[in-house]
Design an enzyme around this catalytic site. Structure first.
Site, PDB file in Angstrom:
ATOM      1  N   LYS A 108       0.858  -1.194   0.000  1.00 50.43           N
ATOM      2  CA  LYS A 108       0.000   0.000   0.000  1.00 50.43           C
ATOM      3  C   LYS A 108       0.891   1.240   0.000  1.00 50.43           C
ATOM      4  O   LYS A 108       1.755   1.404   0.877  1.00 50.43           O
ATOM      5  CB  LYS A 108      -0.895  -0.039   1.237  1.00 50.43           C
TER       6      LYS A 108
HETATM    7  O1  G3P Z   1      -9.430   2.483   4.252  1.00 48.71           O
HETATM    8  C1  G3P Z   1      -9.149   3.781   4.648  1.00 48.71           C
HETATM    9  C2  G3P Z   1      -9.609   3.964   6.015  1.00 48.71           C
HETATM   10  O2  G3P Z   1      -8.856   3.244   6.928  1.00 48.71           O
HETATM   11  C3  G3P Z   1      -9.880   5.319   6.458  1.00 48.71           C
HETATM   12  O3  G3P Z   1     -11.076   5.226   7.096  1.00 48.71           O
HETATM   13  O4  G3P Z   1     -12.829   5.899   8.608  1.00 48.71           O
HETATM   14  O5  G3P Z   1     -10.436   6.598   9.019  1.00 48.71           O
HETATM   15  O6  G3P Z   1     -11.732   7.588   7.164  1.00 48.71           O
HETATM   16  P1  G3P Z   1     -11.542   6.406   8.031  1.00 48.71           P
END
Ligand code: G3P
Length: 217
Positions: A87
């Protein structure tokens, strides 16, 4: 649409895997820290544990922000298990590293994508997955789903094979709308998957079936 779970929590990964609908896992440094996994060796070891639980792709994020560092860390991650997807952040060196790994046949996931232009660059660099962050756009009053649909259109126009991995999914409606738009993959918390099970008519219907069965037996 593939279902990935966005967590480094081994119990939640195992629960989703046991449901029989899990296609992979995504993680990031914040999710690792949330589980208290710190230090390079512990992090590498944790990725191995995740790979032992699931059968599909497991995204493991580099910390380096320069090309050489990303290549070094990405090669170390990819050597852990064939399930590992390197990633990489959507910055210039991340795009270069994406091209480097795709030329070597190593799977990549370009993350922190917030525009169609960034998604186009990731596809041209041969990314296996591109991760537009749906929820974080919604957080700032910008339509995250609209971005997913625009990327879908551009990729379809040119037959790019990069899979759209809708990330930062927060809830069931995000999952359903991603599926309607034609996202290849969604990654979200366990609740965004198990929430799909729920309907009051299912619960009341099942209760009635069981009650009627008891009457007749
Ligand atoms: O996959 C990306 C993710 O981990 C971010 O999610 O909820 O932190 O915006 P969030």
């Amino acid at each position: 649409m593939k279902f990935f779970i966005d967590t480094a929590n081994l119990e939640e990964i195992a629960e989703a895997q046991a449901l029989g609908v899990l296609d992979g896992v995504t993680t990031n440094p914040s999710l690792m820290a949330k589980e208290g996994i710190t230090g390079a060796d512990n992090i590498l070891n944790h990725y191995k544990k995740i790979c032992d639980i699931v059968e599909g792709d497991v995204s493991a994020e580099v910390i380096a922000t320069d090309f050489e560092g990303m290549v070094k860390q990405g090669e170390e991650l990819a050597a852990l298990n064939p399930q590992i997807v390197v990633k990489l952040p959507m910055i210039a060196d991340g795009v270069k590293a994406c091209k480097y790994f795709s030329d070597k046949g190593i799977k990549t996931n370009v993350t922190l994508v917030f525009s169609v232009g960034q998604a186009l660059l990731a596809a041209k660099a041969g990314a296996t997955y591109v991760s537009p962050f749906l929820g974080r756009l919604d957080d700032i009053s910008t339509d995250g789903l609209h971005l997913i649909s625009e990327i879908r259109q551009v990729y379809d126009n040119y037959g790019f094979e990069t899979q759209i991995l809708s990330a930062s999914v927060r809830h069931t409606m995000h999952v359903i709308n991603c599926a309607k738009i034609g996202s290849d993959v969604m990654t979200g918390p366990l609740s965004s998957i198990t929430g799909l099970l729920k309907h009051p008519l299912t619960d009341s219907g099942l209760a009635k079936f069981l009650e009627d069965y008891k009457k007749g037996n």
